[in-house]
Design a protein around this motif. Structure first.
Motif, PDB file in Angstrom:
ATOM      1  N   VAL A  68      -8.789 -13.428  -9.126  1.00  0.00           N
ATOM      2  CA  VAL A  68      -8.948 -12.316 -10.070  1.00  0.00           C
ATOM      3  C   VAL A  68     -10.349 -11.727  -9.893  1.00  0.00           C
ATOM      4  N   ALA A  69     -11.364 -12.570  -9.946  1.00  0.00           N
ATOM      5  CA  ALA A  69     -12.750 -12.111  -9.765  1.00  0.00           C
ATOM      6  C   ALA A  69     -12.998 -11.644  -8.333  1.00  0.00           C
ATOM      7  N   LEU A  70     -12.393 -12.302  -7.365  1.00  0.00           N
ATOM      8  CA  LEU A  70     -12.581 -11.938  -5.966  1.00  0.00           C
ATOM      9  C   LEU A  70     -12.051 -10.535  -5.690  1.00  0.00           C
ATOM     10  N   ASN A  71     -10.890 -10.190  -6.249  1.00  0.00           N
ATOM     11  CA  ASN A  71     -10.349  -8.840  -6.083  1.00  0.00           C
ATOM     12  C   ASN A  71     -11.309  -7.812  -6.667  1.00  0.00           C
ATOM     13  N   ALA A  72     -11.826  -8.086  -7.864  1.00  0.00           N
ATOM     14  CA  ALA A  72     -12.756  -7.154  -8.505  1.00  0.00           C
ATOM     15  C   ALA A  72     -14.031  -6.996  -7.678  1.00  0.00           C
ATOM     16  N   GLU A  73     -14.565  -8.103  -7.195  1.00  0.00           N
ATOM     17  CA  GLU A  73     -15.807  -8.074  -6.410  1.00  0.00           C
ATOM     18  C   GLU A  73     -15.638  -7.315  -5.104  1.00  0.00           C
ATOM     19  N   LEU A  74     -14.619  -7.674  -4.328  1.00  0.00           N
ATOM     20  CA  LEU A  74     -14.457  -7.085  -3.001  1.00  0.00           C
ATOM     21  C   LEU A  74     -13.972  -5.638  -3.041  1.00  0.00           C
ATOM     22  N   SER A  75     -13.281  -5.258  -4.098  1.00  0.00           N
ATOM     23  CA  SER A  75     -12.826  -3.866  -4.200  1.00  0.00           C
ATOM     24  C   SER A  75     -14.000  -2.905  -4.380  1.00  0.00           C
ATOM     25  N   ARG A  76     -15.131  -3.424  -4.810  1.00  0.00           N
ATOM     26  CA  ARG A  76     -16.326  -2.582  -4.965  1.00  0.00           C
ATOM     27  C   ARG A  76     -17.033  -2.319  -3.629  1.00  0.00           C
ATOM     28  N   VAL A 107       0.833  -1.197   0.000  1.00  0.00           N
ATOM     29  CA  VAL A 107       0.000   0.000   0.000  1.00  0.00           C
ATOM     30  C   VAL A 107       0.870   1.250   0.000  1.00  0.00           C
ATOM     31  N   GLU A 108       1.955   1.187   0.723  1.00  0.00           N
ATOM     32  CA  GLU A 108       2.852   2.343   0.863  1.00  0.00           C
ATOM     33  C   GLU A 108       3.421   2.805  -0.480  1.00  0.00           C
ATOM     34  N   VAL A 109       3.644   1.899  -1.403  1.00  0.00           N
ATOM     35  CA  VAL A 109       4.277   2.256  -2.683  1.00  0.00           C
ATOM     36  C   VAL A 109       3.281   2.488  -3.809  1.00  0.00           C
ATOM     37  N   CYS A 110       2.013   2.201  -3.587  1.00  0.00           N
ATOM     38  CA  CYS A 110       1.009   2.334  -4.652  1.00  0.00           C
ATOM     39  C   CYS A 110       0.732   3.808  -4.946  1.00  0.00           C
ATOM     40  N   PRO A 111       0.974   4.240  -6.196  1.00  0.00           N
ATOM     41  CA  PRO A 111       0.773   5.652  -6.526  1.00  0.00           C
ATOM     42  C   PRO A 111      -0.686   6.041  -6.761  1.00  0.00           C
ATOM     43  N   VAL A 112      -1.599   5.056  -6.837  1.00  0.00           N
ATOM     44  CA  VAL A 112      -2.988   5.374  -7.175  1.00  0.00           C
ATOM     45  C   VAL A 112      -4.009   4.883  -6.147  1.00  0.00           C
ATOM     46  N   ASP A 113      -3.570   4.412  -5.016  1.00  0.00           N
ATOM     47  CA  ASP A 113      -4.476   3.945  -3.958  1.00  0.00           C
ATOM     48  C   ASP A 113      -5.495   2.933  -4.473  1.00  0.00           C
ATOM     49  N   CYS A 114      -4.992   1.855  -5.076  1.00  0.00           N
ATOM     50  CA  CYS A 114      -5.899   0.842  -5.622  1.00  0.00           C
ATOM     51  C   CYS A 114      -6.167  -0.299  -4.658  1.00  0.00           C
ATOM     52  N   PHE A 115      -5.570  -0.267  -3.465  1.00  0.00           N
ATOM     53  CA  PHE A 115      -5.792  -1.334  -2.487  1.00  0.00           C
ATOM     54  C   PHE A 115      -7.033  -1.048  -1.649  1.00  0.00           C
ATOM     55  N   HIS A 116      -7.760  -2.113  -1.362  1.00  0.00           N
ATOM     56  CA  HIS A 116      -8.943  -2.040  -0.507  1.00  0.00           C
ATOM     57  C   HIS A 116      -8.740  -3.040   0.619  1.00  0.00           C
ATOM     58  N   GLU A 117      -9.296  -2.709   1.791  1.00  0.00           N
ATOM     59  CA  GLU A 117      -9.020  -3.488   2.989  1.00  0.00           C
ATOM     60  C   GLU A 117     -10.256  -4.159   3.571  1.00  0.00           C
ATOM     61  N   GLY A 118     -10.131  -5.463   3.803  1.00  0.00           N
ATOM     62  CA  GLY A 118     -11.112  -6.210   4.564  1.00  0.00           C
ATOM     63  C   GLY A 118     -10.527  -6.527   5.924  1.00  0.00           C
ATOM     64  N   ASP A 119     -11.222  -7.318   6.710  1.00  0.00           N
ATOM     65  CA  ASP A 119     -10.755  -7.635   8.058  1.00  0.00           C
ATOM     66  C   ASP A 119      -9.445  -8.409   8.072  1.00  0.00           C
ATOM     67  N   ASN A 120      -9.265  -9.324   7.119  1.00  0.00           N
ATOM     68  CA  ASN A 120      -8.038 -10.133   7.147  1.00  0.00           C
ATOM     69  C   ASN A 120      -7.441 -10.379   5.762  1.00  0.00           C
ATOM     70  N   PHE A 121      -7.677  -9.439   4.837  1.00  0.00           N
ATOM     71  CA  PHE A 121      -7.228  -9.608   3.452  1.00  0.00           C
ATOM     72  C   PHE A 121      -7.253  -8.252   2.762  1.00  0.00           C
ATOM     73  N   LEU A 122      -6.387  -8.084   1.787  1.00  0.00           N
ATOM     74  CA  LEU A 122      -6.392  -6.899   0.933  1.00  0.00           C
ATOM     75  C   LEU A 122      -6.742  -7.325  -0.480  1.00  0.00           C
ATOM     76  N   VAL A 123      -7.315  -6.409  -1.246  1.00  0.00           N
ATOM     77  CA  VAL A 123      -7.567  -6.659  -2.664  1.00  0.00           C
ATOM     78  C   VAL A 123      -7.131  -5.433  -3.461  1.00  0.00           C
ATOM     79  N   ILE A 124      -6.964  -5.646  -4.749  1.00  0.00           N
ATOM     80  CA  ILE A 124      -6.607  -4.569  -5.674  1.00  0.00           C
ATOM     81  C   ILE A 124      -7.803  -4.312  -6.584  1.00  0.00           C
ATOM     82  N   ASP A 125      -8.155  -3.047  -6.741  1.00  0.00           N
ATOM     83  CA  ASP A 125      -9.228  -2.664  -7.652  1.00  0.00           C
ATOM     84  C   ASP A 125      -8.670  -2.675  -9.074  1.00  0.00           C
ATOM     85  N   PRO A 126      -9.148  -3.577  -9.922  1.00  0.00           N
ATOM     86  CA  PRO A 126      -8.606  -3.657 -11.280  1.00  0.00           C
ATOM     87  C   PRO A 126      -8.928  -2.436 -12.125  1.00  0.00           C
TER      88      PRO A 126
END
Length: 107
Positions: free
Chosen positions: A69-77, A18-37
Motif C-alpha cells: 500500500v505504502a510502496l504504491n503511493a511512494e513509487l507512483s510519485r 492499464v488498458e482499462v483504466c479510465p484515469v491513467d493511475c498506473f505508473h511504470e518501473g523497470d519490472n513492476f507497476l504501481v497505482i497512484d492512490p
C-alpha cells in the motif's frame, strides 16, 4: 478505498490493467507497476484484467503484503505514468505466482 498492485506483479509486469483504466493511475518501473492512490477512482476495472491476480483493494491486500500500500503511493510519485498497455516482461510466465519477489523489485 484505492487499489494496490502487490508482489505478484514483480518481474511479470502485465499491462492488461492499464488498458482499462479510465484515469491513467498506473505508473511504470523497470519490472513492476504501481497505482497512484491519489488518482485511482476505485472503479475496480483493473482487478479482473490482471492475469497475475496482483491487484487488490487496499483493505483486501493479502496478509504479509500490506507494505505494498505504502510502496504504491511512494513509487507512483517518482515513476512515470503508463497510459498504454505494452508487452509483459519476456519471462513473465516463469515468475507468475513465485513467492518472495520483493527482493527483485527494481526501484
Amino acid at each position: 478505498m484505492t487499489f494496490v498492485v502487490t508482489e505478484n506483479c514483480i518481474r511479470c509486469k502485465y499491462t492488461d490493467c492499464v488498458e482499462v483504466c479510465p484515469v491513467d493511475c498506473f505508473h511504470e518501473g523497470d519490472n513492476f507497476l504501481v497505482i497512484d492512490p491519489e488518482v485511482c477512482i476505485d472503479c475496480a476495472l483493473c482487478v479482473p484484467e490482471c492475469p497475475a491476480g496482483a491487484i487488490y483493494a487496499d483493505n483486501d491486500v493479502p496478509e504479509g503484503q500490506q507494505a505494498f500500500v505504502a510502496l504504491n503511493a511512494e513509487l507512483s510519485r517518482v515513476w512515470p505514468v503508463l497510459a498504454e498497455a505494452g508487452e509483459p516482461l519476456p519471462d513473465a510466465e516463469q515468475w507468475e505466482g513465485q513467492e518472495d519477489k520483493l527482493q527483485y523489485l527494481q526501484r
